[in-house]
Design an enzyme around this catalytic site. Sequence first.
Site, mmCIF file in Angstrom:
data_model
loop_
_atom_site.group_PDB
_atom_site.id
_atom_site.type_symbol
_atom_site.label_atom_id
_atom_site.label_comp_id
_atom_site.label_asym_id
_atom_site.label_seq_id
_atom_site.Cartn_x
_atom_site.Cartn_y
_atom_site.Cartn_z
ATOM 1 N N CYS A 127 -2.228 11.416 6.352
ATOM 2 C CA CYS A 127 -3.637 11.227 6.751
ATOM 3 C C CYS A 127 -4.141 12.266 7.754
ATOM 4 C CB CYS A 127 -3.819 9.819 7.305
ATOM 5 S SG CYS A 127 -2.461 9.228 8.309
ATOM 6 N N HIS A 244 -8.908 9.311 11.999
ATOM 7 C CA HIS A 244 -8.113 10.286 12.745
ATOM 8 C C HIS A 244 -9.005 11.504 12.999
ATOM 9 C CE1 HIS A 244 -4.762 7.807 12.003
ATOM 10 N NE2 HIS A 244 -4.021 8.570 11.229
HETATM 11 N N1 NAP Z 1 -2.264 3.711 7.338
HETATM 12 C C1 NAP Z 1 -2.552 4.968 7.086
HETATM 13 O O1 NAP Z 1 -3.476 5.584 7.696
HETATM 14 C C2 NAP Z 1 -1.806 5.728 6.045
HETATM 15 C C3 NAP Z 1 -2.293 6.962 5.662
HETATM 16 C C4 NAP Z 1 -1.606 7.694 4.702
HETATM 17 C C5 NAP Z 1 -0.465 7.177 4.161
HETATM 18 N N2 NAP Z 1 0.000 5.952 4.566
HETATM 19 C C6 NAP Z 1 1.214 5.459 3.941
HETATM 20 O O2 NAP Z 1 0.857 4.400 3.039
HETATM 21 C C7 NAP Z 1 1.932 3.459 2.975
HETATM 22 C C8 NAP Z 1 1.403 2.064 3.292
HETATM 23 O O3 NAP Z 1 0.907 2.073 4.615
HETATM 24 P P1 NAP Z 1 0.060 0.859 5.241
HETATM 25 O O4 NAP Z 1 -0.546 1.462 6.459
HETATM 26 O O5 NAP Z 1 -0.809 0.223 4.238
HETATM 27 O O6 NAP Z 1 1.248 -0.160 5.646
HETATM 28 P P2 NAP Z 1 1.193 -1.767 5.810
HETATM 29 O O7 NAP Z 1 -0.158 -2.217 6.220
HETATM 30 O O8 NAP Z 1 2.353 -2.095 6.689
HETATM 31 O O9 NAP Z 1 1.489 -2.318 4.323
HETATM 32 C C9 NAP Z 1 2.743 -2.126 3.688
HETATM 33 C C10 NAP Z 1 2.717 -2.672 2.278
HETATM 34 O O10 NAP Z 1 3.984 -2.430 1.670
HETATM 35 C C11 NAP Z 1 4.484 -3.673 1.140
HETATM 36 N N3 NAP Z 1 5.947 -3.704 1.199
HETATM 37 C C12 NAP Z 1 6.741 -3.634 2.301
HETATM 38 N N4 NAP Z 1 8.036 -3.751 1.949
HETATM 39 C C13 NAP Z 1 8.063 -3.917 0.594
HETATM 40 C C14 NAP Z 1 9.086 -4.103 -0.358
HETATM 41 N N5 NAP Z 1 10.394 -4.131 -0.006
HETATM 42 N N6 NAP Z 1 8.751 -4.240 -1.670
HETATM 43 C C15 NAP Z 1 7.458 -4.207 -2.049
HETATM 44 N N7 NAP Z 1 6.421 -4.048 -1.191
HETATM 45 C C16 NAP Z 1 6.726 -3.894 0.129
HETATM 46 C C17 NAP Z 1 3.881 -4.725 2.034
HETATM 47 O O11 NAP Z 1 3.937 -5.958 1.358
HETATM 48 P P3 NAP Z 1 4.083 -7.363 2.178
HETATM 49 O O12 NAP Z 1 2.700 -7.677 2.689
HETATM 50 O O13 NAP Z 1 4.524 -8.302 1.112
HETATM 51 O O14 NAP Z 1 5.071 -7.128 3.259
HETATM 52 C C18 NAP Z 1 2.466 -4.198 2.200
HETATM 53 O O15 NAP Z 1 1.701 -4.489 1.055
HETATM 54 C C19 NAP Z 1 3.002 3.965 3.946
HETATM 55 O O16 NAP Z 1 3.943 4.758 3.270
HETATM 56 C C20 NAP Z 1 2.209 4.817 4.906
HETATM 57 O O17 NAP Z 1 3.004 5.799 5.528
HETATM 58 C C21 NAP Z 1 -0.653 5.200 5.473
#
Ligand code: NAP
Length: 349
Positions: A127, A244
């Site tokens: 991001c 950001h």
């Molecule tokens: N936030 C940002 O600004 C951003 C920007 C770019 C990229 N990213 C990337 O995008 C990804 C998601 O980020 P997020 O911010 O959305 O995180 P988040 O809010 O913590 O959500 C994580 C998701 O992954 C699922 N998950 C976790 N463990 C799992 C498993 N073992 N099997 C299947 N699903 C699982 C969770 O499901 P449950 O609800 O069931 O636990 C939830 O739906 C990450 O790789 C992050 O680095 C994030």
Amino acid sequence: MNNGYVVAVVGATGAVGREVLSILESRKFPVRELRLLASARSVGRRIDGYTVAAVTDAAFDGCDIAIFDVPDAVSKEWAPRAAARGAVAIDNAGTFRQDPDVPLVIPEINAAAIAHRPRGIIANPNCTTATFIVPIAPLHRAFELKRLFGASYQSVSGAGQPGIDQLWAEVRAVVERGEPLHQPLGTAFPHPIALNVIPSVGSLREGGHTSEEVKALAETRKILGHPTLVVGMTCVRVPTLVSHGVAVHAEFERMPTADEAREVLRGAPGVVVVDDPQANRVPTALTAAGRDPSYVGRIRIDGAGHLAFFAVSDNLRKGAALNTVQIAEALIEAEPGLRNRGTIAGAPR
Ligand SMILES: NC(=O)c1ccc[n+]([C@@H]2O[C@H](COP(=O)([O-])OP(=O)(O)OC[C@H]3O[C@@H](n4cnc5c(N)ncnc54)[C@H](OP(=O)(O)O)[C@@H]3O)[C@@H](O)[C@H]2O)c1
């Protein structure tokens, strides 16, 4: 006639996954069937009228496009398995971004790279990189970028839902106590984030850099196709909810004036110039929150003779969910007949 695509959103319960669901709908992505997948913890949960299922190999049968918004370890295991089941996997995690057989794509910059995806996976950039590379790429095309320095101002949602939860818990606590906290109220950040800034984002890497800073260098080089580019970044977490910002200082082979840079940026896809400091028109985190473009302002030549500007974009949208949906849109525009390729021999059953 094409009646839409079977799309899976893996991590549909997370901060980015929920944003993907809303963007698919608002941009009217042609979805024939939508599958919401997450961990076993969320099975049966209802979101927008859909029931969340667990990630399994069978969940990708007949799926054309699988968008992954899950932690690195989960995408590492499941994106190749989805591809082996015949889907194109679009991955938001950091896992495959530097794999030479995985294109790293910002559609405004390098949409053509989508065509070459030997692993059946397309990666979405980090991001912070997305925030500054949308304005830097057209400047690079016009003036040839030599060196880039920057400092980021990254919102708590960059750490997902746990980051948002920690900031809200701490904001409530500091209002109640009337003073800053000494201990964090959550596990997303190792220090309190309310009324604070933390000059470290990601894990510590060799040379004292953080993983976020290492990604900014490697991803900028890959997306711009500029393997010798010098990038120096300091990544900082600030107590904003969304967006950001990056303060950029850039040196070019042919140094533009501030007006020349402004003109290029005004015509650049995905960029909106907000640059009238005398009238207090500067791009803030709230300017970008909930919106698509990268907003750019404070365009000037700094005291060292470099082009300086401040860029800010919504990390959950351009930094993640929006860009993945734009990748999916570019994919079906280039390949309107895209369909699940069927299970590849040797794939897990
Ligand atoms: N936030 C940002 O600004 C951003 C920007 C770019 C990229 N990213 C990337 O995008 C990804 C998601 O980020 P997020 O911010 O959305 O995180 P988040 O809010 O913590 O959500 C994580 C998701 O992954 C699922 N998950 C976790 N463990 C799992 C498993 N073992 N099997 C299947 N699903 C699982 C969770 O499901 P449950 O609800 O069931 O636990 C939830 O739906 C990450 O790789 C992050 O680095 C994030």
